[in-house]
Structures are given as C-alpha cells and as structure tokens.
Design a protein around this motif. Structure first.
Motif: not given
Length: 165
Positions: A100-108
């Motif tokens: 997760s990217g913290g702010i975004q649910a999925i970073e990679s």
C-alpha cells in the motif's frame, strides 16, 4: 560535515514455524539543517515497523509462507506490505507481494521467483509493477537477489528461519 546522534530499538522472536518483530530505527528525532546550501531544511521522521510471518507445510511437496509488515510513519498514513510465497520441493519459490502507498490503497504489486540452488545459495528475481501515480513515469522495476550463507548447515538440507528469502 555534521554528526547527528541516533539510537534505535528492536525486538525479534522466531521459532521453526513463524517470526514476529518490531523496531523503531530512530528514537531521537533530529533536524537536518543545510542552511549553507540554498536554505534547504529537512528532518528525520520516526517510523515504527511491525512484522510477522511464517512457513507451514501443505503436503510433502508444498510449503506456504505468508508475511506481513506494517510501517507506521510519524505524521503520515500507515503503510502495509503483504506477501505470500509457495515453495515447491524446498527449492522453487513462487510468490506475490502487495504494497500500500499510505494514501493510495495500492502502490505496487510484485511477482516473485526464486531458486534455492543449495543450502547456502539462493537466487531470486522479482518484478515490481507500479500501480500508483508514479506509473506515468515508471512501469516497474526488476529486482535481483543473490543470497549466500557463509556457514553450512551440517544437519538436513533445510533453512531453519522462515524469514530469510
């Protein structure tokens, strides 16, 4: 040329099937002041890391190894890393990782392959697929891992600690 004091703290426990840990690498919060260089200023932020995982046999050929890590940064959203590896014949590792990217649910998301060549040598490859706004600039990365253990395990051809991949 500056010296900045830092101290960290960590706890770790493992047995044959699982591990858990927690750490705070920077207990002291230091301001890094670069006034001499174009009025740049920065500071070090504290992060708390919580991790856990394990390895269990499904049958005589397959093992599964789920792992999780929470990163709790100071003044930022919590980040999460989840991964699961399937291990065939204690040699071939195939897996998947979610970040997760913290702010975004999925970073990679990552696809993982590794080969346990011998008790001392592991070679791995992963492809990190960027799913955040950074995908405009990067479609992902390829990462290569080479792991060598200096001390031979004189017992069975197994790796005792499930954390090391």
């Amino acid at each position: 040329t500056r010296t900045i004091f830092n101290i960290g703290l960590g706890l770790y426990y493992s047995n044959e099937n699982y591990f858990v840990g927690a750490s705070i690498p920077r207990l002291s919060k230091a301001n890094i002041d670069f006034d001499e260089i174009d009025d740049l200023q920065g500071s070090e932020a504290r992060h708390i890391y919580l991790m856990g995982g394990g390895k269990w046999s499904i049958n005589s050929n397959w093992e599964i190894s789920p792992q999780a890590m929470f990163v709790i940064p100071e003044d930022n959203p919590i980040k999460l890393e989840l991964s699961v590896l399937g291990i065939l014949l204690k040699k071939y590792h195939m897996g998947f990782n979610y970040s997760s990217g913290g702010i975004q649910a999925i970073e990679s998301m990552d696809l993982i392959l590794a080969w346990q060549y011998s008790n001392q040598v592991l070679i791995g490859l992963s492809y990190d697929i960027t799913l955040s706004e950074l995908r405009q600039y990067s479609s992902g990365t390829i990462e290569v891992v080479a792991n060598y253990r200096f001390k031979k395990n004189k017992e069975a051809n197994i790796i005792i600690n499930p954390r090391y991949y």
